[in-house]
Motif scaffolding. Structure first.
Motif: not given
Length: 486
Positions: A77, A80-81, A131, A227, A446, A449-450
């Motif tokens: 995550s 990804y971010w 999330s 992911l 989610p 991670g952001r």
């Protein structure tokens, strides 16, 4: 004393503006130069393409802007971010190091996959609210061209928390917090509980809270693979190996109060290659510690906690392995399709699994009962002695259940306050944490991670303020008191 230093990280600015390795020059520039060198060598050597004498395809790159230690759902995550929020696109090279490529011991795939908003700390409610939106719209976030869409298999049956007379007042306060943050949760009396769920024995239940939407369970493996697939399409690199050493530089500084602190910056990560004695040094600017139940050990490698007791330098990351059992049983007369994820006042929990009258459940042990985390063997007596009695008392139909299988997994257990650790270390200034969620990391991944990506790129949390989850609380002694830990 160090309070301002702890909170501001000694005037740490947005790190995203200066991402790059410590010896000057960007990684993209270095790659370009290497490409030119290869072309020159190829022009000198007789024949064909560039063929190195030694196959290095299994090795990580020599340098990466960000090295993420741990390729579970939290580490992925963050990856990804970082790629999602980077400006311009392709500006940051991200490497994920994961030692267990099968994920056979990963907390992600061994969990029961629940997601809820019924927490007592506002930040936890906010994390789960984002999330669940991410999961409900997962293909808007994680779609990859020409690949099939993801089916997270989300079951929106809600969570049902039961409280005794002793816990009723706490539950009422918790629900107030949840509603203030936008969660749709209702309180139910024992009579209302019996009317809606007639299979429940309400003896000893004074109050219940029920999530009316955006709660339930999903397929953790699907989220993990989704992911991983997405970040690979975004250019994230993967390496099968284990981080064994950090190389760092130190700088002695004084705080405003005159106290001396030793700031460290990691500039190289040593990765031991899977099934090999060799290791590869990876030059880096940022390290993300998302090693889950092993993140405390990774922090020690960076020197965290190796100082005089009672000092910031001597404050450890209090995250350790804790083994938890999950049991699967069959009960033809058990609760039907409307069954929510039920949490009993005893701590025992269960949910439906599929459509064939199968159920998953378990119970966290007391401190005195904590099993040896050195293996993933299942204690079946624990079910007989600690799980089955409260189950059968709460749902009389479970008197006749038959256990079909069981497994054990790990919590990344934060012994300080059982809540996550998010953001940078105040002294090892380029190590960031995404760990310690003690059983609710999967469902909040989610949003976490952001948050970590925001801190790395901008120097502060932007969407959800997670300052109370910073490492500095372990030194200051300020616990985040979450009442709803399962």
């Amino acid at each position: 004393m160090l309070r301002r230093t702890l909170l501001l990280g000694l005037c740490r600015g947005p790190l995203g503006r200066g991402l790059g390795t410590h010896r000057g020059g960007s990684i993209l520039d270095r790659d370009g130069k290497m490409s030119e060198i290869k072309k020159k060598i190829q022009s000198i050597l007789p024949g064909g393409d560039w063929n190195p004498l030694y196959d290095t395809s299994h090795l990580p790159p020599e340098s990466s802007d960000v090295v993420i230690v741990g390729g579970g759902v939290l580490g992925l995550s963050v990856a990804y971010w970082l790629k999602k929020l980077e400006k311009p696109r392709g500006a940051i090279r991200v490497l994920v190091v994961e030692r267990d490529h099968t994920y056979s011991r990963a907390s992600t795939v061994l969990s029961v996959g629940g997601i809820r908003q019924q927490f007592s700390v506002p930040e936890n409610v906010q994390l789960s609210l984002f999330s669940i939106d991410f999961l409900r719209n997962i293909n808007e976030y994680l779609a990859v061209a020409d690949d099939p869409p993801l089916d997270i298999q989300f079951n929106p049956s809600g969570y049902l928390l039961l409280a005794s007379e002793k816990g009723a007042a706490i539950m009422e306060n918790n629900v107030k917090v949840q509603r203030q943050e936008g969660a749709k949760v209702c309180l139910m009396s024992p009579e209302q509980l019996r009317n809606k769920f007639p299979w429940i024995n309400t003896e000893g239940v004074a109050l219940a809270s029920y999530g009316m939407e955006h709660e339930g369970w999903f397929d953790p493996w699907c989220l993990l693979q989704g992911l991983r697939r997405k970040v690979q399409s975004m250019g994230v690199l993967f390496c099968r190996g284990e981080v064994t050493r950090f190389m760092s530089s130190s700088n002695l500084m004084k705080t405003a109060s005159g106290e001396e602190v030793n700031l460290k910056r990691i500039h190289e990560v040593h990765v031991k290659i899977d099934q090999s004695l060799e290791y590869q040094p990876v030059e880096c600017a940022i390290v993300i510690n998302a090693a889950g139940a092993w993140s405390g050990q990774v922090a020690e490698l960076a020197g965290i906690g190796k100082g005089p007791p009672g000092t910031l330098q001597g404050t450890k990351l209090p995250v350790e392995l804790r083994k938890r059992y999950v049991y699967l049983w069959h009960c033809p007369q058990g609760p039907g399709l409307e069954t929510p994820f039920v949490i009993d006042p005893s701590g025992t929990y269960f949910r439906r699994e599929g459509l064939g009258h199968n159920y998953l459940g378990g119970c966290s042990p007391t401190e005195e009962e904590e099993p040896d985390p050195g293996n993933l063997e299942v204690d079946h007596d624990f079910f007989q002695d600690r799980v089955w009695p409260p189950l059968a008392q709460r749902v009389p139909a479970f008197e006749t259940l038959k256990v079909r299988s069981a497994w054990a997994g790990y919590y990344d257990y934060n012994t300080f306050d059982q809540n996550g650790v998010v953001g940078p270390h105040p002294l090892v200034i380029n190590m960031y944490f995404a760990t310690g969620f003690s059983g609710h990391g999967l469902q909040q991944a989610p949003a976490v991670g952001r948050a970590v990506a925001e801190m790395v790129l901008e120097g502060h949390f932007q969407t959800i303020n997670l300052s109370s989850f910073l490492f500095s609380r372990f030194y200051s002694g300020e616990k985040v008191q979450e009442h709803n830990i399962i």
